[in-house]
Design an enzyme around this catalytic site. Structure first.
Site, PDB file in Angstrom:
ATOM      1  N   SER B 317      71.643  18.383 -91.061  1.00  6.05           N
ATOM      2  CA  SER B 317      71.138  18.720 -89.726  1.00  6.05           C
ATOM      3  C   SER B 317      69.866  17.915 -89.427  1.00  6.05           C
ATOM      4  O   SER B 317      69.683  17.419 -88.316  1.00  6.05           O
ATOM      5  CB  SER B 317      70.855  20.222 -89.656  1.00  6.05           C
ATOM      6  N   TRP B 320      70.831  14.401 -88.736  1.00  8.24           N
ATOM      7  CA  TRP B 320      71.435  14.304 -87.403  1.00  8.24           C
ATOM      8  C   TRP B 320      70.337  14.111 -86.348  1.00  8.24           C
ATOM      9  O   TRP B 320      70.518  13.378 -85.381  1.00  8.24           O
ATOM     10  CB  TRP B 320      72.253  15.567 -87.109  1.00  8.24           C
ATOM     11  N   HIS B 321      69.208  14.775 -86.554  1.00  6.72           N
ATOM     12  CA  HIS B 321      68.133  14.681 -85.560  1.00  6.72           C
ATOM     13  C   HIS B 321      67.571  13.282 -85.443  1.00  6.72           C
ATOM     14  O   HIS B 321      67.180  12.849 -84.361  1.00  6.72           O
ATOM     15  CB  HIS B 321      67.011  15.667 -85.892  1.00  6.72           C
ATOM     16  N   GLY B 322      67.478  12.597 -86.542  1.00  7.44           N
ATOM     17  CA  GLY B 322      66.904  11.258 -86.455  1.00  7.44           C
ATOM     18  C   GLY B 322      67.089  10.483 -87.732  1.00  7.44           C
ATOM     19  O   GLY B 322      67.166  11.063 -88.818  1.00  7.44           O
ATOM     20  N   PHE B 458      67.759  11.881 -79.557  1.00  4.04           N
ATOM     21  CA  PHE B 458      68.505  12.012 -80.820  1.00  4.04           C
ATOM     22  C   PHE B 458      69.953  11.602 -80.600  1.00  4.04           C
ATOM     23  O   PHE B 458      70.864  12.144 -81.039  1.00  4.04           O
ATOM     24  CB  PHE B 458      68.417  13.445 -81.356  1.00  4.04           C
TER      25      PHE B 458
END
Lengths: 379, 458
Positions: B317, B320-322, B458
């Site tokens: 997770s 996924w954000h960056g 993102f």
């Protein structure tokens, strides 16, 4: 991540509001009525503000420099000046009086000659003809039917850059007043969003008013930026209901030739393709449509600082301007150049220059006829 | 084109007028797709090609999956394609940078050329949405949508394109069937929600960003109080920014007759980290729960494997954000936090005897601590901020008093929103009063920088 449910995906659409189900529905008329009330309040706020914020422009008033881009106050000034004065002088910093005190500008000199307050200084520092057309169209409704002395400063056609024809982006004065999309201004490359915002502001008293409040009391910043700079200050206390006053020039400016006597070669733009001239004519048309009686003053431009070629081109341009004004039966004055030492720069006269210019005007026959004409208000 | 920029106004006006005309015809879905692609193409005319490609590959894969006996193959094709897009555009630079650092460390002269492109906005969101849909079809949780245009509308629906919520096929596709019934109440509710979101974004999030950015851009120039306050301010900035976006998206969708899932539920009132993730970015956390955590085994295979699954899911997770180590650390910290506090949150004593505000403040402090890694551009900067928080002096932070008031009011509002305030704010005249206040607040406090939504990056 702590879930006992270990089956395949479960759709999560929990909406508490709907689960709780207590949101009542209101009839259409109540919604519409409420919306109407909202619009009414938004319309009323700027009007109420006028009652609580004192604004008393006197005889030698000019819009303070810090309020140059506060068009809401200009609109308000138009309303007051239209009631107080017979003739309103519109123009850029030459009318505004860039290098002189408010009581030495063209309007003051003319008032002195008239012996009574006939003329109002409606100039704005840095306003070029393209912006002037926008200013008159969107914020000058109140001066309809009045006599207007409209000044054209040839400085705005001395180069492609001044004429806003340059392809290279640069920051010019009063971008919010120029056409945002059509006709396209090549050097005006703001985003479509900003341009739409500018269009909205022109048509919304509320938005113009909020900018006014921010300009006058919060240094032109949004309040979030203002409190960021003044961490512990109360923004409410900044609203003093006292408008800035026009400043007195701190020191006198010497004539242009004392600072630099170099002759200039102006790359004049052709009048027929000039953007600024096109919009100057548009301003005249707007004023005429509103039943204003218009008199045009051209210059007076500092011919002493031009080289010979520039001067010859300027003469041709002057003749073309005069020809167009004559053809359209618009009274005008094209005064001869003032003495060299009466200029502070290419276009701004010093105090003696304003006195002489006022004298030229006062002694001009067509100007006297213009003075004697009644305002169209009586119609 | 962002919702809070002026250009969105004429776009939505034209879109909506035509939508209203065609809403009861077969062109409704086509119109949604056209406007969504226009909306997406506003950033870059090539972006619609990307989303069209992704949609087409998924559509073909699903069609073949339905007809073929080798369903798994087509599932792999679709998911690989989506992950390839994400990897190529989002992680290309990150991977090459790290490989180059490794190559330099082992003394290699050769360096891999860095791909010189930016991440297309919204890619991370519609890729997850598509993967979720394909997996749902594979597991026969939802029927395959046979109409390509409708499939394209699900993937590209413009209110949700930038930053979610990550809608589920089972919830969204039924809303694309038949004719929507849009009441005046839905329109006014949608407008109201949009306005609330706009204020959250422009007048609250962007205002707090002024302080946060100043401090985080040069942390070496600030001491402990300023760094702590900037971190707390960032916690609220990102909440207002993202929940503001979500409100606007839901408001627009509501006015178009769609009901979109809730994405936030007062996250800073959470009493534990697990609780926080049930309240923050709900559509993402449930996506990871359903498509990563549970398939990994969830909590079915014993304590240690549960911990492993939690940690892995949270790290993914974060990633996924960056594409940066700071995001991975952020995810890992949350994972570790969830594991460590898991039993505490179930403890009867903690549940019954610790006062609610203490639990909420403690969770807020934990979450704020992790935000440092989320916000700092580099690992070094994050460490510098942390070090200075504990070792620097106590100089005046010059934190605007008004921002402190805003945060306090927001906190209080969250506490009381389900009680009297909620009921009082429903009648139209009261709403108009609130709307008037919001408009005035927006007009004066709105920051005109046009700062993009944090999550749209993102």
């Amino acid at each position: 991540m702590d879930h006992k449910e270990n089956k395949r995906p479960r759709i999560s659409t929990s909406d508490e509001e709907q689960k709780q189900g207590y949101i009542p529905r209101y009839p259409l008329y109540l919604n519409l009525l409420s919306a109407l009330v909202l619009l009414l309040v938004l319309w009323a706020i700027p009007h109420v503000w006028k009652q609580v914020e004192p604004f008393h422009p006197g005889m030698d008033y000019r819009i303070p420099y810090v309020l140059s881009e506060d068009y809401w106050i200009y609109d308000r000034y138009c309303q007051m000046a239209a009631n107080q004065f017979e003739i309103l002088i519109l123009g850029d910093s030459v009318v505004w009086g860039h290098y002189v005190d408010p009581d030495q500008v063209l309007s003051s000199q003319l008032n002195h000659m008239a012996g009574k307050p006939l003329f109002a200084n409606m100039g704005i520092d840095g306003i070029h003809p393209v912006a002037m057309a926008g200013l008159v169209r969107y914020y000058g409704q109140a001066i309809s039917y009045k006599k207007v002395l409209l000044c054209f400063n040839p400085l705005w056609i001395t180069s492609e850059k001044h004429d806003l024809q340059s392809r290279k982006e640069f920051r010019f004065n009063h971008p919010r007043l120029v056409p945002q999309f059509f006709p396209e201004i090549p050097c005006y490359t703001e985003s479509a969003s900003v341009k739409i915002g500018n269009l909205m502001e022109r048509h919304s008293q509320f938005l113009s008013w909020t900018r006014h409040v921010k300009t006058v009391y919060f240094e032109g910043l949004d309040l979030s930026s203002w409190v960021q700079q003044k961490s512990y200050q109360n923004p409410c206390r900044a609203v003093t209901f006292q408008l800035p006053q026009p400043r007195i020039t701190e020191q006198s400016t010497p004539p242009w030739n004392i600072r630099s006597a170099t002759l200039q070669a102006f790359p004049w733009v052709k009048l027929e393709t000039s953007f600024q001239w096109q919009f100057f004519r548009q301003t005249i048309r707007i004023l005429e449509k509103r039943d204003n009686t218009v008199f045009v003053l051209i210059g007076s431009f500092n011919e002493h600082m031009m080289d010979q070629t520039s001067l010859e081109t300027y003469r041709i341009i002057q003749a073309q301007i005069a020809s167009w004004l004559q053809t359209n039966q618009i009274p005008f004055l094209l005064p001869s150049s003032l003495p060299s030492e009466f200029y502070a720069d290419a276009s701004h006269p010093l105090t003696a220059g304003y006195a002489l210019l006022a004298n030229h005007l006062w002694n001009d026959e067509s100007f006297q006829i213009f003075l004697c004409k009644p305002n169209n208000e009586s119609k | 084109m962002q919702f809070h920029t002026w250009i969105f106004l004429p776009f939505f006006f034209i879109t909506y007028v035509i939508y209203w005309i065609v809403k009861n015809t077969k062109f409704r879905i086509a119109w949604i797709v056209i406007t969504s692609y226009l909306f997406y193409g506003w950033w870059n005319p090539l972006y619609p090609i990307l989303i069209a490609y992704s949609t087409l590959v998924d559509y073909i894969s699903l069609t073949l999956m339905e007809k073929s006996s080798r369903k798994r193959l087509w599932l792999v094709v679709s998911i690989s394609n989506n992950l390839f897009l994400l990897g190529f555009f989002k992680y290309g630079v990150f991977i090459t940078d790290n490989l180059n650092a490794l190559l330099t460390k082992i003394g290699s002269q050769y360096l891999i050329p860095s791909p010189g492109f930016l991440l297309p906005v919204g890619l991370s969101f519609y890729v997850l949405k598509s993967i979720g849909y394909v997996l749902d079809c594979y597991h026969e949780q939802v029927p395959r949508e046979r109409n390509l245009i409708r499939h394209a509308a699900f993937v590209s629906f413009f209110p949700l394109l930038l930053a979610g919520p990550i809608e589920r096929a089972a919830h969204f596709f039924p809303q694309l069937q038949g004719n929507p019934r849009i009441s005046i109440q839905q329109i006014t509710d949608g407008f109201y929600l949009f306005m609330i979101g706009l204020v959250k974004k422009v007048a609250l999030a962007d205002a707090l960003a002024l302080y946060v950015n100043t401090v985080y851009d040069a942390p070496q120039a600030y001491q402990s109080p300023a760094l702590i306050l900037a971190t707390i301010a960032f916690a609220w900035q990102i909440y207002f920014d993202f929940s503001g976006y979500t409100d606007m998206a839901r408001g627009i969708a509501q006015a178009m007759g769609f009901e979109i899932m809730q994405n936030f539920n007062c996250p800073y009132l959470a009493t534990g980290l697990s609780d926080f993730w049930r309240r923050w970015h709900i559509s993402l956390s449930t996506w990871f729960r359903d498509y990563v955590y549970i398939p990994l085994g969830g909590n079915r295979k014993g304590k240690w494997k549960t911990y492993r699954n939690i940690l892995l899911t949270m790290i993914l997770s974060g990633l996924w954000h960056g594409a940066a180590w700071t995001f991975i650390v952020w995810g890992a910290l949350h994972g570790t936090g969830v594991i460590l506090t898991r039993n505490l949150e179930r403890n009867q004593f903690y549940k019954e005897n610790i006062p609610l505000p203490i639990k909420q403040i403690w969770v807020f402090m934990l979450v704020s601590f992790t935000w440092i890694f989320f916000r700092a551009e580099t690992w070094d900067k994050a460490i510098l901020i942390l070090t200075r928080i504990f070792t620097s002096g106590l100089s005046n932070p010059s934190f605007p008093l008004l921002f402190a008031v805003v945060i306090f009011v927001a906190w209080i509002y969250q506490l009381v929103r389900h009680s009297l305030v909620k009921r009082l704010s429903v009648p139209s005249p009261v709403r108009i009063g609130i709307l008037l206040f919001l408009l005035l607040y927006l007009a004066f406090f709105g920051v005109s920088s046009g700062r993009p939504f944090i999550y749209s990056q993102f």
